[in-house]
Design an enzyme around this catalytic site. Sequence first.
Site: not given
Lengths: 487, 94, 479
Positions: A76, A151, A175
Amino acid sequence: MKLHSLTAHQIIDLYREKKTSPQEVFKDVLSRINALDSRVHAYARLYRDAPTSCCHKTAVGVVSTQGNYPIPIAIKDNMCTQGEEITCSSRILKGFYSPYDAHVVKKIKQSGGMILGFANMDEFAFGSSTENSCYGPTYNPWDLSRVPGGSSGGSAASVAADEAIWALGSDTGGSIRQPACFCGIVGLKPTYGRVSRYGLVAFASSLDQIGPLTKDVTDSALLMNIIAGYDERDSTSVNEPVPDYTKALVNDIHGIKVGVPQEAFGQGLDPQVRKAIEATMNQLKKLGANVKKISLPHTPYAVAAYYIVATAEASSNLARFDGVRYGWRQSPTDVRKNALIDMYEETRAKGFGDEAKRRIMLGTYVLSSGYYDAYYLRGQKVRTLIKQDLDNAFKDYDVILTPTAPTTAFKIGEKTFDPLSMYLSDIYTIPANLAGIPAISIPCGFSAQGMPIGMQLMAKAFDEEMLLRVAFTYEQNTEWHTKKPNL
Amino acid sequence: MITKKDVQYIAALARVDLPEDKLEGLTKNLTDIVGYVKQLQKLDLKDIKPTSHAVPLTDALRKDIVKPSLSNAQALSLAPQAKDGCFKVPLVIE
Amino acid sequence: MTQQFETVIGLEVHLQLSTKAKIFCGCANVFGSPPNTNVCPVCLGLPGTLPVLNNQALLYAIKVGLALNAEINPFIKFDRKNYYYPDLPKGYQISQYDLPVAKDGFVMIKNEQGPKRVGIKRAHLEEDAGKLMHDNTGNCSLVDYNRTGTPLIEIVTEPDLRSPQEAYDYLNILKLILQYLEVSDCDMEKGSLRCDANVSIRPVGQKEFGTKTELKNMNSFRSVKSALEYEVGRHQQVILSGGKIMQETLLWDDEKGVTAGMRSKEQAHDYRYFPDPDLVPFTIDDKIIDQVRAELPELPQAKLERLIKQYDLSEYDAGVLIMDKAVAYFFEQCCEKYHQPKKIANWLNGAVLKEMNERKTSLGNLKLTPAHLIELIQAVEDGVVSNLAGKEVLTDMLDSGYSAGTIVSQKGLAQVSDDSSLMAIVEEIIHQNPTVVEQIKQGKPSATGFLVGQAMKKSGGKANPKKLNELITRRISNA
């Protein structure tokens, strides 16, 4: 052989049988990215070395030793990686090349991991759809007109689209789990403190936790073996021995007690998700578990408490992005207040996207003079109540089962103008963050539109093994995880 | 109820320039969200202790040992603007 | 217009703690390095970095708390103080809000009425900010983050001080205590000790405090006193002319001798304190407290009382000795080998102190050992060298590090006492000063001193003055 479609443990088996090499696997996944990512847009950027050297030096040749996993991975875009631009998908961090490795990145490199690139995300992890990115949205591999969740939407989409074998995400209010659910894969949020946060760009420090997004439960256990463990650079890291999580992969849940909170079946739950969860309860019973309805009376307040606590911490954590030491700076053209304050205000106004600014403002408000007790302190107290609810439940139950999200993946743009309804898509995942407990999302069905449905299992702190055992057993006795999107 | 003036005050505190045309929309967003989180006022929390960390830990300490720092060049390589070994900012008025 | 005012002062002292590493990272905690060379991802506030508390900083803070007679909190935490400034890398300072390391202590000072207790409200740990320099030619400011993350302890008094003089006395006593603890070099010039003041006035007899102003930018205790004196006068003038004091922060201008408002009219601060989620709380149990207490040195007041009692010193002599912990220690080392405390104190408080001041250095940096000093004092006492020559020997000793005996024989400073050598000088002096000799004969023996002085000069300081006096007196009365 489609190497990119395999799981990590399948690839490791092939390495052992000398049927493929890390170089070959890396090349195959990279060509998959080249073929698909213009449509899925899972990556914010590829690793700078990726196109030229097919894998990192540590990975070459050494595939047989224990603890060595030369597997292509997506990281990420909020985990610092030395020499790489890390932006949290925000304009304000453009040009920030990290001089150091996050703890997890170091662990990945030490295990021979091959970093493919940095996965797209909601800016600073603010969002549940990966639409709030300065790079533009990521698309759900199952239906490109829908969001992948967020996210960690880029991480989830990369794994679901076979553009990565596995991925790392971060989870502050869901997330990891919610995008895993929307993309039909497995996402695990470990116990707070189990994985070091050093090098993870903070959203809400008391809630953030890094975890794996994988194609199945076995891979989840393997990736946990790599990243979990104490780190003296993180004061909130827990100095407890890390078990071998693969030992928890037992296909047996006889006598396991599963609690299903009645509060999870309230307003806003999509009937198709409800049906899938009810079917899951029956399946777990058939597999020998005791499944009972329970009550977690304070969980309906979780979203409200979360948005106070998380935004308060975020408003302070994001204060360092001021254009002074690193990243992006907007130099003011004409003087309004004074040159310095103008530089701060314009850098932050243009560097942050709308949702980031909304959360910074909300967090600033709840901490500001005269409101601390009414909001922040109350939020922290409700957190206590939610934790107590869960602690009490775990006296009688081994795991708690809920849907991961109230709906399947929604359309791109559907909730952009209604932040509150976006916040409510985390209604089931938030309690685990507030209470610091581990939780996993695994596929448990599909909607009539062909979109994945996920279930969430929660366990008491440091009992990831229980989650893995129940999830593994369910997975071994169902087929959902074997389904692939048609891309 | 959050007023436009509140929003301007918060924006100044948070060092975010807030153009006039964004003020209305943001005020509405924040009013909605604060209205939602206000549901916590219903709960009786008098004797409840706040939780800052869900996993209670104490006494995480480091030893007083010096470790290598970044070089001046490494530190300044990150800077949007630098001068004379320092990070350069607009003239600060005290 | 005979309204009487009472002054109310509270002080905030920031003290840099001399740990090896910074408070939350491993960078060296040193002064004077080239800009931005003692910085790392943590103290630069790079994204993703996290603080971990330096154990030594915590122990030092406990030590300060105990020395200030304060209560040590058994459970402490750190909070974030949020504000923007270019020298503050994270946009917040890690400090302590409601659970400081120490609270409710006191320091004893003296005023005209006798001993006075100055309450210490709290002492808490926090991180220092960087240094901002203004480059007017370049129309910009430059930031050096070397100082960022230096451990600080902030010591806050109750509003107990009633005059600028009391504030000044408090600061001197506090500094002495802190120096004894050896937790900081307490050097105001380097900024390792800094002081801000809050001051207000109220009519005598009124209970409520008046509106206070906060004074900053004082770089010596002397300027703290001057700033307070100026500000008290200003408050009185404003109030007596019917005006109102505004609560504000003022900067002291040492050159002009005035306080002035800040140019940036910043809105009121709203620091939004909240517990720092990146740090965990700390427990300070009795075991730790006892351990730190055991390491506490004898503090100045206790040492003063003991020196007076144990060595039969005057309060003045003992008072000068304890002003420097190293000197007091040196004194006691000398006393172990030479049982003339008063004489040792005289030498230390006189000649040695003078040398230290002239050389602008500390005792530790002088080449002086207790054995050497004792040897010198003994030489003077035995009449081997004169008192005057003894001081010359001391100067030489500090330059060369040689013993008194070596220097005396090298430089031929030994006192001349034999009659035959001295008699020649005496004859010459008497011959040259007939008027003075006449005065002595007329019954003014005090004039003898003048002749002795002249003779001393003649001998190059080597003559034994006692002997000279004896010879001159005898020579004149025999004439």
